[in-house]
Design an enzyme around this catalytic site. Structure first.
Site, PDB file in Angstrom:
ATOM      1  N   ASP A 135       1.161  -1.506  -0.206  1.00 35.78           N
ATOM      2  CA  ASP A 135       0.168  -0.430   0.146  1.00 35.78           C
ATOM      3  C   ASP A 135       0.523   1.529  -0.814  1.00 35.78           C
ATOM      4  O   ASP A 135       1.868   1.356   0.765  1.00 35.78           O
ATOM      5  CB  ASP A 135      -0.827  -0.040   1.094  1.00 35.78           C
TER       6      ASP A 135
ATOM      7  N   GLU B 231     -12.592  -4.535  -3.219  1.00 38.42           N
ATOM      8  CA  GLU B 231     -12.948  -3.461  -3.744  1.00 38.42           C
ATOM      9  C   GLU B 231     -12.562  -2.564  -4.576  1.00 38.42           C
ATOM     10  O   GLU B 231     -12.735  -1.370  -4.261  1.00 38.42           O
ATOM     11  CB  GLU B 231     -12.972  -3.043  -2.004  1.00 38.42           C
ATOM     12  N   ASN B 232     -11.022  -2.288  -5.181  1.00 34.43           N
ATOM     13  CA  ASN B 232     -10.605  -1.535  -6.238  1.00 34.43           C
ATOM     14  C   ASN B 232     -10.489  -1.441  -7.176  1.00 34.43           C
ATOM     15  O   ASN B 232     -11.405  -0.643  -8.032  1.00 34.43           O
ATOM     16  CB  ASN B 232      -8.839  -1.924  -6.236  1.00 34.43           C
TER      17      ASN B 232
ATOM     18  N   ARG C  70       1.815  -5.018   6.083  1.00 35.91           N
ATOM     19  CA  ARG C  70       1.124  -3.780   5.671  1.00 35.91           C
ATOM     20  C   ARG C  70       2.410  -2.473   5.290  1.00 35.91           C
ATOM     21  O   ARG C  70       2.675  -2.145   6.546  1.00 35.91           O
ATOM     22  CB  ARG C  70      -0.016  -3.811   5.775  1.00 35.91           C
TER      23      ARG C  70
ATOM     24  N   ARG D  63      -4.348  -1.957   9.349  1.00 37.66           N
ATOM     25  CA  ARG D  63      -5.648  -2.672   8.618  1.00 37.66           C
ATOM     26  C   ARG D  63      -5.557  -4.371   7.661  1.00 37.66           C
ATOM     27  O   ARG D  63      -4.979  -4.081   6.969  1.00 37.66           O
ATOM     28  CB  ARG D  63      -7.000  -2.375   8.591  1.00 37.66           C
ATOM     29  N   ILE D  64      -6.703  -5.102   7.750  1.00 36.36           N
ATOM     30  CA  ILE D  64      -6.051  -6.020   6.966  1.00 36.36           C
ATOM     31  C   ILE D  64      -6.980  -6.031   5.647  1.00 36.36           C
ATOM     32  O   ILE D  64      -6.345  -6.256   4.473  1.00 36.36           O
ATOM     33  CB  ILE D  64      -6.956  -7.716   7.218  1.00 36.36           C
ATOM     34  N   SER D  65      -8.237  -4.945   5.427  1.00 35.18           N
ATOM     35  CA  SER D  65      -8.707  -4.410   3.709  1.00 35.18           C
ATOM     36  C   SER D  65      -8.816  -6.005   3.164  1.00 35.18           C
ATOM     37  O   SER D  65      -8.808  -6.150   2.293  1.00 35.18           O
ATOM     38  CB  SER D  65      -7.024  -3.853   2.909  1.00 35.18           C
TER      39      SER D  65
END
Ligand code: IPE
Ligand code: IPE
Ligand code: MG
Length: 250
Positions: free
Chosen positions: A21, A68-69, A189, A195-197
């Site tokens: 990320d 979600e992307n 991350r 967060r795990i997303s």
């Protein structure tokens, strides 16, 4: 799915997973468009694949595009799809020469046809390579993964191929996308979010988690080493007490 037996200090994680990320923020800090952040992210990914293989990691899983992307603006989604197509075209030969097996996880239904074809070709070409397994999560979501596993199991029960009473954790695991791979030992991350997303929900059950503020394009092999060192210092209790682990180590 790994059997949860306690492990000791200074070991190398068998399976490292990374939520890559921070590409967009890296680009804006450099006064560039988001796309150039994603390109820089590919350079980082290449370096980390090499460094992981050198370190002796067995499985490296990289989160490249989440379910979600798809909700991002269409031009960013399209440019990412084009980038994946280009990278596969360019990198598969070298991965194969380095004895790395490529595998993709995620819902391929929405991916462009050429990308799907390149993914299948890359998997076929590198199948059986043994130095390291590289798993690329594209169009992947942990909830999607659990859902598709449950759907496949339910179909087998409906068709009389499977007795509902025979469903246990091992069987469910065999129907997830990561079937046959060890559980994630170390999750990294980048980008400063905690967060795990919706990444690997099932496989992260007992992962050690290394968060770093570093934006993905700046993540390098020195920081990977720091993450591996961090892992080596963890005492993995898997629910047991430290005293129990000491007795087992004697
Ligand atoms: C991660 O970087 C790459 C993808 C999710 C495709 P981002 O694009 O999320 O970068 P930030 O979080 O906006 O900086
Ligand atoms: C997670 O990053 C997904 C990938 C790295 C591919 P996001 O940037 O999409 O995560 P959120 O939306 O900030 O949680
Ligand atoms: Mg992000």
């Amino acid at each position: 799915m790994s059997d949860n037996c306690a492990s000791h200090l200074n070991v190398l994680p068998r399976h490292v997973a990374i939520i890559m990320d921070g590409n967009g923020r890296w680009a804006s800090r450099h006064g560039r468009a988001r796309h150039s952040g994603h390109r820089a992210g590919v350079r980082s990914a290449r370096a980390i694949v090499e460094a992981s293989a050198k370190a002796g990691v067995e499985v490296l899983t990289l989160f490249a595009f989440s379910s979600e992307n798809w909700h991002r603006p269409a031009d960013e989604v399209n440019s990412l799809m084009r980038l994946f197509i280009e990278v596969l075209q360019r990198e598969v030969e070298a991965l194969d020469e380095n004895d790395i097996e490529l595998r993709f996880v995620g819902d391929r239904a929405q991916l462009p046809t050429i990308l799907r074809r390149r993914m299948a070709d890359a998997e076929a070409r590198t199948a059986g390579n043994t130095r390291m397994k590289l798993v690329l999560a594209i169009g992947y979501g942990g909830r999607w993964d659990m859902l598709q596993a449950v759907q496949r199991i339910a179909t087998k029960v409906r068709d009389g191929e499977l007795d509902a009473g025979a469903i246990d954790q091992k069987l469910l695991d065999r129907h997830t996308s990561m079937a046959g791979l060890p559980d994630v030992d170390l999750l990294v991350r980048t980008g400063g979010e905690y967060r795990i997303s919706n990444f690997l929900l099932w496989d992260l059950a007992y992962a050690e988690i290394f968060f770093t503020e570093t934006l993905w394009p700046d993540f390098d092999s020195a920081e990977l080493d720091a993450a591996l060192d961090f892992f080596g210092q963890r005492l993995r209790r898997f629910g047991r007490t430290s005293d129990q682990l000491e007795v087992a180590a004697d």
